[in-house]
Design a protein around this motif. Structure first.
Motif, mmCIF file in Angstrom:
data_model
loop_
_atom_site.group_PDB
_atom_site.id
_atom_site.type_symbol
_atom_site.label_atom_id
_atom_site.label_comp_id
_atom_site.label_asym_id
_atom_site.label_seq_id
_atom_site.Cartn_x
_atom_site.Cartn_y
_atom_site.Cartn_z
ATOM 1 N N LYS A 100 0.884 -1.165 0.000
ATOM 2 C CA LYS A 100 0.000 0.000 0.000
ATOM 3 C C LYS A 100 0.922 1.216 0.000
ATOM 4 C CE LYS A 100 -3.173 3.048 0.335
ATOM 5 N NZ LYS A 100 -3.567 3.647 -0.925
ATOM 6 N N LYS A 101 1.002 1.874 -1.146
ATOM 7 C CA LYS A 101 1.863 3.047 -1.270
ATOM 8 C C LYS A 101 1.118 4.284 -0.789
ATOM 9 C CE LYS A 101 4.287 1.152 -5.264
ATOM 10 N NZ LYS A 101 4.583 1.322 -6.684
ATOM 11 N N ASN A 102 1.857 5.153 -0.117
ATOM 12 C CA ASN A 102 1.367 6.466 0.285
ATOM 13 C C ASN A 102 0.055 6.418 1.063
ATOM 14 O OD1 ASN A 102 1.829 9.245 0.404
ATOM 15 N ND2 ASN A 102 0.433 9.617 -1.297
ATOM 16 N N ALA A 103 0.029 5.624 2.112
ATOM 17 C CA ALA A 103 -1.127 5.603 3.013
ATOM 18 C C ALA A 103 -1.114 6.913 3.802
ATOM 19 C CB ALA A 103 -1.057 4.410 3.953
ATOM 20 N N LEU A 104 -2.175 7.681 3.684
ATOM 21 C CA LEU A 104 -2.224 9.019 4.265
ATOM 22 C C LEU A 104 -2.879 9.030 5.637
ATOM 23 C CD1 LEU A 104 -3.367 10.928 1.052
ATOM 24 C CD2 LEU A 104 -1.040 10.757 1.989
ATOM 25 N N PRO A 105 -2.403 9.881 6.553
ATOM 26 C CA PRO A 105 -3.016 9.963 7.887
ATOM 27 C C PRO A 105 -4.507 10.268 7.839
ATOM 28 C CG PRO A 105 -0.936 11.141 7.860
ATOM 29 C CD PRO A 105 -1.227 10.743 6.437
ATOM 30 N N GLU A 106 -4.934 11.111 6.901
ATOM 31 C CA GLU A 106 -6.353 11.475 6.832
ATOM 32 C C GLU A 106 -7.239 10.325 6.356
ATOM 33 O OE1 GLU A 106 -4.087 13.580 3.470
ATOM 34 O OE2 GLU A 106 -3.834 13.309 5.611
ATOM 35 N N SER A 107 -6.645 9.218 5.912
ATOM 36 C CA SER A 107 -7.454 8.063 5.519
ATOM 37 C C SER A 107 -8.116 7.406 6.730
ATOM 38 C CB SER A 107 -6.611 7.031 4.760
ATOM 39 O OG SER A 107 -5.658 6.427 5.622
ATOM 40 N N TYR A 108 -7.634 7.719 7.944
ATOM 41 C CA TYR A 108 -8.228 7.121 9.132
ATOM 42 C C TYR A 108 -9.668 7.598 9.327
ATOM 43 C CZ TYR A 108 -9.076 5.455 13.814
ATOM 44 O OH TYR A 108 -9.623 4.818 14.892
ATOM 45 N N LEU A 109 -9.922 8.867 9.058
ATOM 46 C CA LEU A 109 -11.282 9.408 9.161
ATOM 47 C C LEU A 109 -11.624 10.133 7.870
ATOM 48 C CD1 LEU A 109 -11.208 10.721 12.828
ATOM 49 C CD2 LEU A 109 -12.369 8.699 11.962
ATOM 50 N N PRO A 110 -11.780 9.373 6.791
ATOM 51 C CA PRO A 110 -12.076 10.017 5.507
ATOM 52 C C PRO A 110 -13.440 10.701 5.512
ATOM 53 C CG PRO A 110 -12.180 7.625 5.304
ATOM 54 C CD PRO A 110 -11.739 7.936 6.703
ATOM 55 N N ALA A 111 -13.520 11.819 4.819
ATOM 56 C CA ALA A 111 -14.770 12.580 4.748
ATOM 57 C C ALA A 111 -15.895 11.714 4.179
ATOM 58 C CB ALA A 111 -14.563 13.818 3.876
ATOM 59 N N GLY A 112 -17.039 11.765 4.823
ATOM 60 C CA GLY A 112 -18.212 11.055 4.334
ATOM 61 C C GLY A 112 -18.247 9.574 4.651
ATOM 62 N N LYS A 113 -17.280 9.064 5.400
ATOM 63 C CA LYS A 113 -17.285 7.644 5.765
ATOM 64 C C LYS A 113 -17.544 7.493 7.250
ATOM 65 C CE LYS A 113 -14.931 4.801 2.676
ATOM 66 N NZ LYS A 113 -13.925 3.782 2.557
ATOM 67 N N ALA A 114 -18.192 6.403 7.601
ATOM 68 C CA ALA A 114 -18.541 6.162 9.001
ATOM 69 C C ALA A 114 -17.349 5.703 9.828
ATOM 70 C CB ALA A 114 -19.654 5.133 9.078
ATOM 71 N N GLY A 115 -16.404 5.022 9.216
ATOM 72 C CA GLY A 115 -15.289 4.475 9.982
ATOM 73 C C GLY A 115 -13.979 4.665 9.262
ATOM 74 N N PRO A 116 -12.917 4.162 9.847
ATOM 75 C CA PRO A 116 -11.593 4.331 9.239
ATOM 76 C C PRO A 116 -11.413 3.467 7.996
ATOM 77 C CG PRO A 116 -11.439 2.981 11.199
ATOM 78 C CD PRO A 116 -12.854 3.467 11.128
ATOM 79 N N GLU A 117 -10.620 3.968 7.075
ATOM 80 C CA GLU A 117 -10.227 3.164 5.912
ATOM 81 C C GLU A 117 -9.136 2.203 6.366
ATOM 82 O OE1 GLU A 117 -8.471 3.679 1.383
ATOM 83 O OE2 GLU A 117 -8.898 5.453 2.576
ATOM 84 N N THR A 118 -9.260 0.951 6.000
ATOM 85 C CA THR A 118 -8.227 -0.033 6.334
ATOM 86 C C THR A 118 -7.601 -0.552 5.048
ATOM 87 O OG1 THR A 118 -9.819 -1.848 6.363
ATOM 88 C CG2 THR A 118 -9.360 -0.764 8.468
ATOM 89 N N PHE A 119 -6.372 -0.994 5.189
ATOM 90 C CA PHE A 119 -5.614 -1.547 4.065
ATOM 91 C C PHE A 119 -5.306 -2.998 4.400
ATOM 92 C CE2 PHE A 119 -4.450 2.923 4.784
ATOM 93 C CZ PHE A 119 -5.081 3.480 3.681
ATOM 94 N N THR A 120 -5.720 -3.904 3.513
ATOM 95 C CA THR A 120 -5.614 -5.338 3.780
ATOM 96 C C THR A 120 -5.071 -6.050 2.549
ATOM 97 O OG1 THR A 120 -7.579 -5.127 5.172
ATOM 98 C CG2 THR A 120 -6.890 -7.355 4.616
#
Length: 152
Positions: A100-120
């Motif tokens: 996962k390249k360039n995982a951004l800190p703001e992906s934890y609470l992305p706008a318009g999403k109920a929960g954090p974005e996860t990378f799997t």
């Protein structure tokens, strides 16, 4: 008075030696994609939950290596992160299975999403390496590349 001073100095020496061995066992050196990296090992569930959260910086040749007991599809997120990362999953035989390249800190609470974005990853991994964003591009890292442990 002299005996107290000698005892104090002895105590300091034992503390420093113990600290050195405690930190040395949690620091390793690896080679991946032609780059040598000093990694902190995250071996316990507590260390793994903490990861790089709340750190203010990470040097270009440093990272953290999560070592899991069994291979699995371990999801990662960017909770309390202050900088972007490349997250690299490795199989039990130390081959890269997902990046996962360039995982951004703001992906934890992305706008318009109920929960954090996860990378799997889509494949099982036993190790996960976190390094500064851009490492994978800079070093032309790709799926299938192998990591190796170096002597300290």
């Amino acid at each position: 008075m002299k005996n107290y001073f000698v005892g104090f100095i002895t105590l300091i020496i034992f503390f420093l030696i113990g600290y050195h061995f405690w930190t040395a066992r949690n620091i390793k050196y690896i080679k991946i994609a032609g780059g040598n990296i000093k990694v902190e090992l995250a071996l316990t569930p507590e260390d793994q939950a903490q990861g790089l959260s709340n750190r203010s910086e990470l040097l270009e040749n440093e990272g953290i290596l999560f070592v899991f007991e069994h291979p699995g599809k371990y999801p990662f997120w960017m909770k309390d992160m202050n900088f972007a990362l490349d997250i690299i999953w490795l199989s039990d035989d130390l081959h890269v299975v997902y990046i996962k390249k360039n995982a951004l800190p703001e992906s934890y609470l992305p706008a318009g999403k109920a929960g954090p974005e996860t990378f799997t990853p889509s494949q099982n991994a036993k190790y996960v390496l976190e390094v500064l964003a851009g490492f994978s591009e800079k070093n032309n890292l790709k799926v299938g590349d192998k990591m190796e442990f170096l002597s300290p």
